[in-house]
Design an enzyme around this catalytic site. Structure first.
Site, PDB file in Angstrom:
ATOM      1  N   ASN A   1       0.862  -1.191   0.000  1.00 32.12           N
ATOM      2  CA  ASN A   1       0.000   0.000   0.000  1.00 32.12           C
ATOM      3  C   ASN A   1       0.894   1.235   0.000  1.00 32.12           C
ATOM      4  O   ASN A   1       1.497   1.567   1.018  1.00 32.12           O
ATOM      5  CB  ASN A   1      -0.895  -0.033   1.252  1.00 32.12           C
ATOM      6  N   TRP A   2       0.966   1.889  -1.158  1.00 30.72           N
ATOM      7  CA  TRP A   2       1.877   3.035  -1.285  1.00 30.72           C
ATOM      8  C   TRP A   2       1.329   4.284  -0.593  1.00 30.72           C
ATOM      9  O   TRP A   2       2.035   5.285  -0.486  1.00 30.72           O
ATOM     10  CB  TRP A   2       2.125   3.363  -2.764  1.00 30.72           C
TER      11      TRP A   2
ATOM     12  N   HIS B   1      -9.632   0.884   4.791  1.00 30.12           N
ATOM     13  CA  HIS B   1      -8.357   1.101   5.498  1.00 30.12           C
ATOM     14  C   HIS B   1      -8.602   2.046   6.676  1.00 30.12           C
ATOM     15  O   HIS B   1      -9.398   2.978   6.583  1.00 30.12           O
ATOM     16  CB  HIS B   1      -7.325   1.698   4.540  1.00 30.12           C
TER      17      HIS B   1
ATOM     18  N   GLU C   1      -6.994   4.428   7.869  1.00 33.73           N
ATOM     19  CA  GLU C   1      -6.768   5.863   7.609  1.00 33.73           C
ATOM     20  C   GLU C   1      -7.989   6.483   6.953  1.00 33.73           C
ATOM     21  O   GLU C   1      -8.322   7.643   7.187  1.00 33.73           O
ATOM     22  CB  GLU C   1      -5.501   6.045   6.759  1.00 33.73           C
TER      23      GLU C   1
ATOM     24  N   GLU D   1      -5.818  -5.439  10.340  1.00 30.03           N
ATOM     25  CA  GLU D   1      -4.840  -4.385  10.590  1.00 30.03           C
ATOM     26  C   GLU D   1      -5.177  -3.677  11.902  1.00 30.03           C
ATOM     27  O   GLU D   1      -5.982  -2.728  11.908  1.00 30.03           O
ATOM     28  CB  GLU D   1      -4.872  -3.360   9.454  1.00 30.03           C
TER      29      GLU D   1
ATOM     30  N   GLY E   1       1.954   1.810  11.014  1.00 30.65           N
ATOM     31  CA  GLY E   1       2.895   2.917  10.952  1.00 30.65           C
ATOM     32  C   GLY E   1       3.546   3.265  12.275  1.00 30.65           C
ATOM     33  O   GLY E   1       4.152   4.325  12.412  1.00 30.65           O
TER      34      GLY E   1
ATOM     35  N   SER F   1       3.016  -2.517  10.487  1.00 33.24           N
ATOM     36  CA  SER F   1       4.457  -2.519  10.762  1.00 33.24           C
ATOM     37  C   SER F   1       5.147  -3.819  10.358  1.00 33.24           C
ATOM     38  O   SER F   1       6.046  -4.304  11.061  1.00 33.24           O
ATOM     39  CB  SER F   1       4.716  -2.189  12.239  1.00 33.24           C
TER      40      SER F   1
ATOM     41  N   GLY G   1       2.710  -1.343   4.439  1.00 32.93           N
ATOM     42  CA  GLY G   1       2.689   0.087   4.143  1.00 32.93           C
ATOM     43  C   GLY G   1       4.112   0.602   3.959  1.00 32.93           C
ATOM     44  O   GLY G   1       4.723   0.428   2.906  1.00 32.93           O
ATOM     45  N   GLY G   2       4.653   1.191   5.007  1.00 35.14           N
ATOM     46  CA  GLY G   2       5.964   1.847   4.939  1.00 35.14           C
ATOM     47  C   GLY G   2       7.047   1.045   4.219  1.00 35.14           C
ATOM     48  O   GLY G   2       7.763   1.580   3.360  1.00 35.14           O
TER      49      GLY G   2
HETATM   50  C1  PEP Z   1      -0.957  -0.010   6.023  1.00 31.02           C
HETATM   51  O1  PEP Z   1      -0.938   1.137   5.636  1.00 31.02           O
HETATM   52  O2  PEP Z   1      -1.896  -0.752   5.686  1.00 31.02           O
HETATM   53  C2  PEP Z   1       0.132  -0.489   6.871  1.00 31.02           C
HETATM   54  C3  PEP Z   1       0.045  -1.696   7.345  1.00 31.02           C
HETATM   55  O3  PEP Z   1       1.160   0.377   7.105  1.00 31.02           O
HETATM   56  P1  PEP Z   1       2.558   0.017   7.842  1.00 31.02           P
HETATM   57  O4  PEP Z   1       3.075  -1.262   7.221  1.00 31.02           O
HETATM   58  O5  PEP Z   1       3.439   1.190   7.556  1.00 31.02           O
HETATM   59  O6  PEP Z   1       2.259  -0.175   9.281  1.00 31.02           O
END
Ligand code: PEP
Length: 256
Positions: A9-10, A96, A98, A168, A174, A214, A235-236
């Site tokens: 997921n960018w 998601h 966010e 999640e 994050g 993460s 994500g990151g």
């Molecule tokens: C995400 O955005 O779905 C995510 C899991 O981010 P991160 O891996 O950065 O925690």
């Protein structure tokens, strides 16, 4: 056995030119994805560039990060399922955290989005997860099963089979504080039991349940070793080609 799935997921990162460079680099580092399916989710503005940059053998599928439930109309700033199909998307991330927390995506809206995606042959990757305060109050299972049931209301058995769920936990996204594989596995079991109760054990068994929050090259192996976890939503760590390639290669190598 469910095929493992790794989704990158960018979020709101990468211009079209940067997306082209990232897809080219990933294609060099990960020429064959084999047993593992890999999905890239660039922002809307980079989807076309990412699709164009994919080699003919297309080792990666494309996902959007959101959609509007109507096909077209007076919805300034929104993007519909037919538009995403037209750009070459096969998947769409929905619900998601966010979007739930910053853009008003509640279970009712997400359900409409899931139906719109399915109507147009896009495979939803539905995110569910509890906040830190939910977890502290021991409400994790109530929260995630509630989200699951409401977002999937009215979905048929055949539609369910095309779906992916991403667990999640909000407190892990994050933050650098991933859930443990045991914590994730326990929630995955609850989610699968909910699917089996709603749609039958056979259909429920076919749905992939990913862990997200993460995930890094350092911890992905432990998640992949669990037979309750069918892959990861990253994500990151997916923005760095070397890290994402390492995550994919560990997902290929680690046996359950
Ligand atoms: C995400 O955005 O779905 C995510 C899991 O981010 P991160 O891996 O950065 O925690």
């Amino acid at each position: 056995m469910r095929r493992r799935l790794i989704v990158g997921n960018w979020k709101m990162h990468k211009t079209a030119a940067e997306a082209t460079a990232l897809v080219h680099r990933l294609s060099e580092l990960v020429p064959q994805t084999g047993e593992v399916e890999v999905v890239l989710a660039p922002p809307f503005t980079a989807l076309h560039a990412a699709a164009q940059a994919l080699p003919l053998s297309r080792p990666f599928a494309l996902a959007a990060q959101n959609l509007h439930w109507e096909d077209e109309g007076p919805f300034t700033g929104e993007v519909s399922a037919p538009m995403l199909k037209d750009l070459g998307c096969q998947y769409v991330i929905l619900g998601h955290s966010e979007r739930r927390h910053s853009f008003g995506d509640d279970d009712k809206k997400i359900s409409k989005k899931v139906h719109a995606a399915l109507r147009h042959g896009l495979r939803p990757i539905l995110c569910v997860g509890e906040s830190l305060s939910d977890r502290k109050k021991r409400r994790t299972k109530t929260v995630v099963t509630g989200q699951l049931r409401k977002c999937l209301e009215g979905i048929s058995k055949d539609e369910l089979r095309t779906l992916t769920i991403a667990y999640e936990p909000v407190w892990a996204i994050g933050t650098g504080h991933a859930a443990t594989p045991a914590q994730a596995g326990a929630v995955h079991d609850t989610l699968r039991a909910t699917l089996a109760r709603g749609w039958g054990a056979e259909a429920g068994e076919q749905v992939r349940i990913l862990y997200g929050g993460s995930v890094t090259p350092e911890n992905v192996g432990a998640f992949m070793a669990s037979d309750q976890i069918d892959g990861a939503l990253v994500g990151g760590a997916c923005l760095d080609p070397q890290s994402f390639a390492t995550i994919i290669s560990l997902a290929q190598r680690v046996a359950r």
